[in-house]
Design a protein around this motif. Structure first.
Motif, PDB file in Angstrom:
ATOM      1  N   GLN A  89     -15.200   1.623-103.856  1.00 39.75           N
ATOM      2  CA  GLN A  89     -16.310   1.931-102.947  1.00 39.75           C
ATOM      3  C   GLN A  89     -17.487   2.520-103.710  1.00 39.75           C
ATOM      4  O   GLN A  89     -17.312   3.267-104.675  1.00 39.75           O
ATOM      5  CB  GLN A  89     -15.853   2.923-101.878  1.00 39.75           C
ATOM      6  N   GLN A  90     -18.674   2.174-103.250  1.00 37.58           N
ATOM      7  CA  GLN A  90     -19.889   2.684-103.880  1.00 37.58           C
ATOM      8  C   GLN A  90     -20.580   3.697-102.988  1.00 37.58           C
ATOM      9  O   GLN A  90     -20.260   3.839-101.802  1.00 37.58           O
ATOM     10  CB  GLN A  90     -20.830   1.532-104.214  1.00 37.58           C
ATOM     11  N   SER A  91     -21.533   4.423-103.586  1.00 37.98           N
ATOM     12  CA  SER A  91     -22.362   5.371-102.849  1.00 37.98           C
ATOM     13  C   SER A  91     -23.766   5.315-103.442  1.00 37.98           C
ATOM     14  O   SER A  91     -23.995   4.674-104.463  1.00 37.98           O
ATOM     15  CB  SER A  91     -21.784   6.789-102.961  1.00 37.98           C
ATOM     16  N   PHE A  92     -24.693   6.015-102.784  1.00 35.47           N
ATOM     17  CA  PHE A  92     -26.070   6.084-103.292  1.00 35.47           C
ATOM     18  C   PHE A  92     -26.741   7.309-102.683  1.00 35.47           C
ATOM     19  O   PHE A  92     -26.357   7.763-101.607  1.00 35.47           O
ATOM     20  CB  PHE A  92     -26.859   4.809-102.937  1.00 35.47           C
ATOM     21  N   LEU A  93     -27.708   7.856-103.404  1.00 35.97           N
ATOM     22  CA  LEU A  93     -28.488   8.974-102.871  1.00 35.97           C
ATOM     23  C   LEU A  93     -29.566   8.421-101.953  1.00 35.97           C
ATOM     24  O   LEU A  93     -30.349   7.553-102.373  1.00 35.97           O
ATOM     25  CB  LEU A  93     -29.164   9.752-104.012  1.00 35.97           C
ATOM     26  N   THR A  94     -29.620   8.920-100.716  1.00 32.12           N
ATOM     27  CA  THR A  94     -30.605   8.403 -99.752  1.00 32.12           C
ATOM     28  C   THR A  94     -32.036   8.679-100.208  1.00 32.12           C
ATOM     29  O   THR A  94     -32.946   7.927 -99.877  1.00 32.12           O
ATOM     30  CB  THR A  94     -30.384   9.025 -98.362  1.00 32.12           C
ATOM     31  N   ALA A  95     -32.236   9.733-100.998  1.00 34.13           N
ATOM     32  CA  ALA A  95     -33.577  10.063-101.494  1.00 34.13           C
ATOM     33  C   ALA A  95     -33.898   9.307-102.784  1.00 34.13           C
ATOM     34  O   ALA A  95     -34.989   9.457-103.333  1.00 34.13           O
ATOM     35  CB  ALA A  95     -33.688  11.563-101.734  1.00 34.13           C
ATOM     36  N   GLY A  96     -32.950   8.509-103.275  1.00 34.63           N
ATOM     37  CA  GLY A  96     -33.144   7.835-104.554  1.00 34.63           C
ATOM     38  C   GLY A  96     -32.881   8.801-105.699  1.00 34.63           C
ATOM     39  O   GLY A  96     -32.566   9.968-105.477  1.00 34.63           O
ATOM     40  N   GLU A  97     -32.986   8.314-106.902  1.00 38.76           N
ATOM     41  CA  GLU A  97     -32.757   9.147-108.082  1.00 38.76           C
ATOM     42  C   GLU A  97     -34.055   9.341-108.854  1.00 38.76           C
ATOM     43  O   GLU A  97     -34.957   8.514-108.787  1.00 38.76           O
ATOM     44  CB  GLU A  97     -31.702   8.514-109.003  1.00 38.76           C
ATOM     45  N   GLY A  98     -34.098  10.422-109.590  1.00 36.48           N
ATOM     46  CA  GLY A  98     -35.197  10.695-110.501  1.00 36.48           C
ATOM     47  C   GLY A  98     -34.598  11.017-111.857  1.00 36.48           C
ATOM     48  O   GLY A  98     -33.375  11.086-112.002  1.00 36.48           O
TER      49      GLY A  98
END
Length: 183
Positions: free
Chosen positions: A99-108
């Motif tokens: 399973q994958q995930s992601f930051l809703t605010a995106g990454e910096g």
């Protein structure tokens, strides 16, 4: 003390190299470099120190970002009430979820001075083995923001920038079944 001026920016060739393993026990120089990296993160999150020294706030830093091509990362943040503050030698992802995930605010990234909108797919859960600053062997099971931060920093050790993982044609596409992580 490390400052934002010590952090190299995208386009620098060191950011695209595969970093070398650190010989253990670490040399005094490697030990000091990793301690300085962790101190940078702590200082960057202190509003007064950050302003006085023009530090860009960060939660993670990899040695290649200060032009040291060695497998060392520092992280300093809190996620879901758990504090993560580590300087790590030779961190390695030894297993991960499908399973994958992601930051809703995106990454910096401290090495990227521009906004890069979009989602960065990452593993939702990872297991990392590494040697801590004090020489202890760590075996960490991570999920949520912690898993994302560690993957971002370990990518730097392999010459990978966060935006390399984004879809060029559809930067806001969400991998099927991926977990959204708020920060």
């Amino acid at each position: 003390m490390l400052t934002s001026k010590d952090i190299i920016r995208e386009g620098h060739p060191t950011l695209r190299k595969t970093a070398q393993e650190v010989q253990l026990p670490p040399s005094q120089e490697d030990q000091k470099t990793l301690e300085d990296m962790l101190d940078y993160l702590k200082n960057s999150q202190n509003p007064q120190i950050a302003e006085e020294n023009d530090l860009r706030p960060g939660v993670g830093l990899a040695a290649p970002q200060i032009n040291v091509s060695k497998r060392m990362i520092a992280v300093h943040f809190e996620d879901e009430g758990v504090s993560y503050s580590y300087g790590l030698f030779n961190p390695k992802i030894v297993s991960h979820s499908v399973q994958q995930s992601f930051l809703t605010a995106g990454e910096g990234c401290l090495s990227v001075d521009r906004p890069v909108p979009g989602y960065v797919p990452r593993y939702a859960k990872i297991r990392v083995k590494a040697t801590a600053l004090d020489g202890t062997e760590l075996d960490l099971r991570l999920k949520g923001m912690a898993a994302i931060v560690f993957q971002h920093e370990i990518d730097h050790l392999n010459g990978v920038m966060f935006y390399d993982r984004m879809s060029e044609s559809e930067p806001f596409s969400i991998p099927e079944g991926a977990v959204a992580v708020e920060r």
